[in-house]
Scaffold this active site. Sequence first.
Site, short mmCIF file in Angstrom:
data_model
loop_
_atom_site.label_atom_id
_atom_site.label_comp_id
_atom_site.label_asym_id
_atom_site.label_seq_id
_atom_site.Cartn_x
_atom_site.Cartn_y
_atom_site.Cartn_z
N TRP A 168 -18.71 -9.60 1.14
CA TRP A 168 -17.63 -8.85 1.61
C TRP A 168 -16.79 -9.75 1.66
O TRP A 168 -15.44 -9.52 2.38
CB TRP A 168 -18.08 -8.02 2.90
CG TRP A 168 -18.69 -6.75 2.59
CD1 TRP A 168 -18.88 -6.09 1.31
CD2 TRP A 168 -19.38 -6.00 3.45
NE1 TRP A 168 -19.59 -5.20 1.57
CE2 TRP A 168 -19.81 -4.85 2.84
CE3 TRP A 168 -19.30 -5.79 4.83
CZ2 TRP A 168 -20.51 -3.58 3.24
CZ3 TRP A 168 -19.90 -4.80 5.65
CH2 TRP A 168 -20.57 -3.72 4.68
N HIS A 206 -22.23 9.70 9.53
CA HIS A 206 -21.04 10.13 8.67
C HIS A 206 -20.59 11.40 8.81
O HIS A 206 -19.60 11.92 8.13
CB HIS A 206 -21.28 9.56 7.09
CG HIS A 206 -21.56 8.23 7.06
ND1 HIS A 206 -22.93 7.79 6.89
CD2 HIS A 206 -20.88 7.28 6.82
CE1 HIS A 206 -22.83 6.54 6.62
NE2 HIS A 206 -21.66 6.23 6.88
N ARG A 243 0.78 -1.13 0.00
CA ARG A 243 0.22 -0.04 -0.26
C ARG A 243 0.94 1.07 0.07
O ARG A 243 0.69 2.51 0.68
CB ARG A 243 -0.84 0.01 1.07
CG ARG A 243 -1.87 -1.03 1.08
CD ARG A 243 -3.13 -0.98 2.27
NE ARG A 243 -2.52 -1.19 3.52
CZ ARG A 243 -2.89 -1.26 4.69
NH1 ARG A 243 -3.98 -0.40 5.12
NH2 ARG A 243 -2.14 -1.40 5.82
N1 GLN Z 1 -23.76 -3.63 14.05
C1 GLN Z 1 -22.68 -3.01 13.10
C2 GLN Z 1 -22.24 -1.66 13.63
O1 GLN Z 1 -23.00 -0.86 14.53
C3 GLN Z 1 -23.48 -2.43 11.61
C4 GLN Z 1 -22.42 -1.82 10.94
C5 GLN Z 1 -22.81 -1.60 9.39
O2 GLN Z 1 -24.11 -1.42 9.15
N2 GLN Z 1 -22.15 -1.41 8.50
O3 GLN Z 1 -21.30 -1.32 13.47
#
Ligand code: GLN
Length: 759
Positions: A566, A699, A16
């Site tokens: 994933w 976010h 990386r």
């Molecule tokens: N349970 C996970 C968290 O709270 C859900 C994360 C997600 O939906 N990306 O981190």
Amino acid sequence: MITTHNLGFPRIGKKRELKFALEKYWKNGITQNELQDIAASLRQEHWQNQKQLDLLPVGDFSFYDQVLDTSFMLGNIPARVQNISDDTLDNYFRVARGRSSQNETDCSCIHASEMTKWFDTNYHYIVPEFDKNTRFNLDVSRLLEQIVEAKQQGYNIKPVIIGPVTYLWLGKTKDESNKLDLLNKLLAVYAKLFKELETTGIEWLQIDEPILVTELSDEWQHALRNAYHTLHSTSLKLLLTSYFGELQENLQLACNLPVDGLHIDAINARNEVSRVIDWLPSHKILSLGVINGRNIWKTDLSETLNWLAPLHERLQTRLWLAPSCSLLHVPVDLENEQKLDGEIKSWFSFAIQKLDELAILASALNKGEDSVKKQLSENKTAIDSRKNSSRVHNQGIKNSVLEITNEMGNRQSTYKERANIQHKKLDLPFFPTTTIGSFPQTGEIRQVRKDFKTATLTEEQYRIAMQNEIKHCVTEQEALELDVFVHGEPERNDMVEYFGEQLTGYVFTQFGWVQSYGSRCVKPPIIYGDIARPKPMTVEWINYAQTLTDKPMKGMLTGPVTMLNWSFVRDDQERSETCLQLALAIRDEVLDLEKSGISIIQIDEAALREGLPLRKSQWQPYLDWAIKSFRITANGVKDETQIHTHMCYSEFNDIIASIADMDADVITIETSRSDMELLDVFDEFHYPNEIGPGVYDIHSPNIPSIDSIVELMTKASLRIPAERLWINPDCGLKTRSWDEVKPALSNMVAASKILRKEK
Ligand code: GLN
Ligand code: ZN
């Protein structure tokens, strides 16, 4: 002779290096010249890695994203950055991420461009912005410099660009205009680009039109015809590439566009190859993508050779070979992996090894199999070892999948009946408040996990540290007066890895990084074998958390579809089969949690939507097995156990019926950024169960006010009856700090109290 080539190479570097250089540059730790030097040496190394090919890609290197590179090459740069500075690279970073260095305070005038997924991959590109006044203006300097650079190093090259029609298709108009109205202007710039490239003495130009594997309206098909007829007077030879899927109804179109060669994904569209050969005019070359650029498995070379030999016979020098798509989507070098089990490692092939495979295939076809006897026999040993390994195949697990019955996916009673029982048992107030699972992951928590991994901490010390963190989360939730608690997930660094590490059939790499966006990479785990759960994975933590409070503690699990989407998955069985194995393993965890007295269990399906195939016509079969897998996981519980699921995306309108079909009692989703407009879908679709539309945009560092939450929930209650609404954030709180989380959740609880009074 067969020509070998590559569509693109990973640019992030074996360890990386590009990521670390970029992040240093953004922190003013290195100068732009130093950054450029690192980039040049990475390019040099990458060409070196590919030197056995006949044609090496140039222009595939990028500081952030190849689509953004294209926007800059075409002079389609958002007006908001144009006057900030003369420094093109800094402006480029401003479009990509809102700023070029940390010294630039983010001013609202330079918002980053939108980012979205590149077809069905986990790579994100920067969305080109258009409006009816968009003008293009060629700046080919970056590409020309790299062409000169590669030629100076003595390589035989083929520059790579994104085709004009795919470029338009990828972008968004900011007004009501039709993107295709820009095509003629755009083609004029491409014609100029071709003129410039002609002067460099290159013979072939790779021009990517991956939209050829999507469902195209007549208008878009016509645009492709128009584009290539307009551009075809160049003396460059054009290699038109498609990848990621089948051409289907675009097959004849792709074969007949006036170009000099066509590349198709012979992994995903092998069954189309003979039709393509029939339709392809005999003066064109055909490039077959025979090495999978989307996964990490070794190619079965003898099987591929058997298939290729007659095609080679027929096409002779018209046959080119390449990986199916750019190798951007796989890790760089398997040789870096020092900790992988030797046998399992022998089954893998990363970017560099994939190019070796390509060279072996070409040599076998050009000079006879004897020329690569040793390599072919090594390959066969690895392929056979994987095929027959008892570490891959477990008949017991395969039988359990065969024994899955429909009843296993069905709850005992309807939602209405169960809801009554659950509400009585849980006795929650109206508008219950909860969170999505994780609480802030501080540096100390990460350190504890690291120390445990490297055996600096004993298991006992680790357990105590984690329990303390769980205790801390519970205390905070008590103080906040939330209704349904979570343990906070301190023991998890990643929602897939945590479970994968405890299941059979999974391995993890040290350096298997794949670029996700910009400098960000992910390291997908690899599913190599049948999946089982040797023992409970979360029960101890959740039970411990439950002992600390009288409030219901939600058990927190990752769902089978997300585990699958994933990871790098097996190619020796259907995805659906692997997904059902995951479903059974996680179902056991659900049932163990229930047995231990946990009355609410959340099963996250963050990645369910990403698994949708590129063509809408193929959505339903995917949704069928994905939803079935979730139901197998979730629905074995008693009526009184409340199942939650969470999805952190908001565009679910087109799959809402399938989501309802999961039959979770409660679903939490992301909605706060859109002012609940995303709930419009519920005007037409009567979602039957309970919903928690997110009211806190996790976010963003902003704290939502009490009023804004009340307002959002009031909007939500216009669409969904209040007795079926929950209040929660958009997603997990792992990336936020306690300073942000506490006031935000406190406002959420205050809002719930106001809403209850109004009721
Ligand atoms: N349970 C996970 C968290 O709270 C859900 C994360 C997600 O939906 N990306 O981190
Ligand atoms: Zn989420």
